[in-house]
Design a protein around this motif. Structure first.
Motif, mmCIF file in Angstrom:
data_model
loop_
_atom_site.group_PDB
_atom_site.id
_atom_site.type_symbol
_atom_site.label_atom_id
_atom_site.label_comp_id
_atom_site.label_asym_id
_atom_site.label_seq_id
_atom_site.Cartn_x
_atom_site.Cartn_y
_atom_site.Cartn_z
ATOM 1 N N PRO A 35 -2.669 -7.567 -10.429
ATOM 2 C CA PRO A 35 -1.464 -6.980 -11.013
ATOM 3 C C PRO A 35 -1.505 -5.470 -11.227
ATOM 4 N N GLN A 36 -2.672 -4.841 -11.154
ATOM 5 C CA GLN A 36 -2.784 -3.432 -11.549
ATOM 6 C C GLN A 36 -1.893 -2.491 -10.736
ATOM 7 N N THR A 37 -1.596 -2.803 -9.494
ATOM 8 C CA THR A 37 -0.743 -1.916 -8.681
ATOM 9 C C THR A 37 0.655 -2.482 -8.452
ATOM 10 N N MET A 38 0.909 -3.688 -8.940
ATOM 11 C CA MET A 38 2.183 -4.352 -8.662
ATOM 12 C C MET A 38 3.275 -3.930 -9.650
ATOM 13 N N GLY A 79 3.157 -2.151 -3.662
ATOM 14 C CA GLY A 79 3.147 -1.979 -5.114
ATOM 15 C C GLY A 79 3.404 -0.512 -5.440
ATOM 16 N N ARG A 80 2.989 -0.097 -6.628
ATOM 17 C CA ARG A 80 3.156 1.303 -7.031
ATOM 18 C C ARG A 80 2.226 2.182 -6.188
ATOM 19 N N ASP A 81 2.790 2.924 -5.252
ATOM 20 C CA ASP A 81 2.020 3.821 -4.380
ATOM 21 C C ASP A 81 0.901 3.078 -3.651
ATOM 22 N N TYR A 82 1.131 1.821 -3.310
ATOM 23 C CA TYR A 82 0.082 0.958 -2.769
ATOM 24 C C TYR A 82 0.615 0.093 -1.639
ATOM 25 N N LEU A 83 -0.154 -0.014 -0.564
ATOM 26 C CA LEU A 83 0.140 -0.913 0.551
ATOM 27 C C LEU A 83 -1.134 -1.659 0.914
ATOM 28 N N ALA A 84 -0.988 -2.926 1.314
ATOM 29 C CA ALA A 84 -2.144 -3.707 1.729
ATOM 30 C C ALA A 84 -1.739 -4.715 2.793
ATOM 31 N N GLY A 85 -2.673 -5.024 3.668
ATOM 32 C CA GLY A 85 -2.525 -6.092 4.646
ATOM 33 C C GLY A 85 -3.575 -7.139 4.347
ATOM 34 N N MET A 86 -3.133 -8.397 4.204
ATOM 35 C CA MET A 86 -4.037 -9.479 3.840
ATOM 36 C C MET A 86 -3.880 -10.641 4.807
ATOM 37 N N ALA A 95 -8.159 -12.840 2.586
ATOM 38 C CA ALA A 95 -9.086 -11.744 2.871
ATOM 39 C C ALA A 95 -8.313 -10.432 3.002
ATOM 40 N N MET A 96 -8.806 -9.403 2.329
ATOM 41 C CA MET A 96 -8.179 -8.090 2.399
ATOM 42 C C MET A 96 -8.535 -7.468 3.746
ATOM 43 N N LEU A 97 -7.527 -7.202 4.568
ATOM 44 C CA LEU A 97 -7.752 -6.586 5.879
ATOM 45 C C LEU A 97 -7.765 -5.067 5.765
ATOM 46 N N TRP A 98 -6.879 -4.530 4.937
ATOM 47 C CA TRP A 98 -6.827 -3.091 4.683
ATOM 48 C C TRP A 98 -5.996 -2.845 3.439
ATOM 49 N N GLU A 99 -6.221 -1.721 2.795
ATOM 50 C CA GLU A 99 -5.376 -1.279 1.685
ATOM 51 C C GLU A 99 -5.364 0.240 1.676
ATOM 52 N N LYS A 100 -4.242 0.788 1.224
ATOM 53 C CA LYS A 100 -4.066 2.231 1.301
ATOM 54 C C LYS A 100 -3.166 2.704 0.168
ATOM 55 N N GLU A 101 -3.519 3.842 -0.407
ATOM 56 C CA GLU A 101 -2.647 4.478 -1.390
ATOM 57 C C GLU A 101 -1.682 5.374 -0.632
ATOM 58 N N VAL A 102 -0.378 5.142 -0.825
ATOM 59 C CA VAL A 102 0.663 5.937 -0.182
ATOM 60 C C VAL A 102 1.677 6.306 -1.253
ATOM 61 N N ARG A 103 1.674 7.554 -1.674
ATOM 62 C CA ARG A 103 2.584 8.026 -2.724
ATOM 63 C C ARG A 103 4.030 7.785 -2.324
ATOM 64 N N SER A 114 5.516 4.897 -1.793
ATOM 65 C CA SER A 114 5.767 3.766 -0.894
ATOM 66 C C SER A 114 6.385 2.570 -1.597
ATOM 67 N N GLY A 115 6.243 2.471 -2.916
ATOM 68 C CA GLY A 115 6.804 1.337 -3.643
ATOM 69 C C GLY A 115 8.315 1.451 -3.768
ATOM 70 N N ARG A 116 8.980 0.317 -3.859
ATOM 71 C CA ARG A 116 10.445 0.312 -3.981
ATOM 72 C C ARG A 116 10.832 -0.702 -5.048
ATOM 73 N N MET A 117 11.608 -0.238 -6.047
ATOM 74 C CA MET A 117 12.134 -1.121 -7.090
ATOM 75 C C MET A 117 13.643 -1.221 -6.919
ATOM 76 N N ALA A 118 14.242 -2.108 -7.699
ATOM 77 C CA ALA A 118 15.694 -2.309 -7.705
ATOM 78 C C ALA A 118 16.214 -2.593 -6.297
ATOM 79 N N MET A 119 15.555 -3.529 -5.604
ATOM 80 C CA MET A 119 15.918 -3.816 -4.221
ATOM 81 C C MET A 119 17.352 -4.326 -4.085
ATOM 82 N N LEU A 120 17.881 -4.980 -5.100
ATOM 83 C CA LEU A 120 19.267 -5.446 -5.034
ATOM 84 C C LEU A 120 20.230 -4.277 -4.852
ATOM 85 N N LYS A 121 19.854 -3.119 -5.399
ATOM 86 C CA LYS A 121 20.709 -1.931 -5.331
ATOM 87 C C LYS A 121 20.295 -0.991 -4.206
#
Length: 167
Positions: A93-96, A117-124, A130-138, A140-147
């Motif tokens: 949950p720390q980046t979600m 997640g918050r500035d976070y991307l991962a491929g599993m 199994a974590m295939l890759w993870e990356k911090e991307v400022r 990159s997160g998106r909230m309020a997807m309905l809008k």
């Protein structure tokens, strides 16, 4: 070899799980019923290699609402049954984003679960976590997807993410 060949093949991870053996005999007939690719090889005395393919009838979720047409339908043709947890753990949950803000959902294609997640991307690996890759991307997160809609698309093993004015 006390385990039947069909069981060895059944437990291989879809989308690329490998089995290698010195004797192809026990595996050739069972492999015919499981999507994948069997090859002969001379490497290290091994004469048989099987790479498991996709699960027949599996769907995909490549956009925020399933597909480019926003159908919210994965196209999954598998019969429904009892659900159970396949794996539990990372990324945690720390980046979600908190789910009530309607954050962008994970995407699925080709056995890979793409998580944001918050500035976070991962491929599993969707089948064993199994974590295939993870990356911090400022940004990159998106909230309020309905809008504001989603900002990720999975296509042919690649992930495209809109961040500010770039992809």
């Amino acid at each position: 070899l006390a385990v039947p060949a069909v069981e060895w093949l059944r437990v291989l991870r879809p989308h690329g799980g490998y089995l290698a053996a010195r004797d192809a005999g026990p595996f050739l007939d069972p492999a015919r019923g499981i999507p994948g690719e069997a090859t002969g090889t001379g490497d290290h005395g091994l004469v048989f290699r099987f790479r498991r393919g996709a699960v027949p009838g599996e769907g995909q979720w490549t956009h925020g609402y399933a597909d480019a047409a926003n159908t919210a339908c994965s196209g999954d043709a598998l019969p429904f049954g009892e659900f159970e947890v396949l794996w539990f753990g990372r990324p945690g949950p720390q980046t979600m984003f908190e789910r009530h803000v309607k954050a962008a959902p994970p995407l699925f294609q080709g056995g890979i679960l793409y998580v944001t997640g918050r500035d976070y991307l991962a491929g599993m690996d969707a089948y064993n976590g199994a974590m295939l890759w993870e990356k911090e991307v400022r940004g990159s997160g998106r909230m309020a997807m309905l809008k504001d809609c989603g900002n990720m698309v999975a296509s042919d093993g690649e992930l495209f993410v809109a961040v500010d004015g770039a992809c």
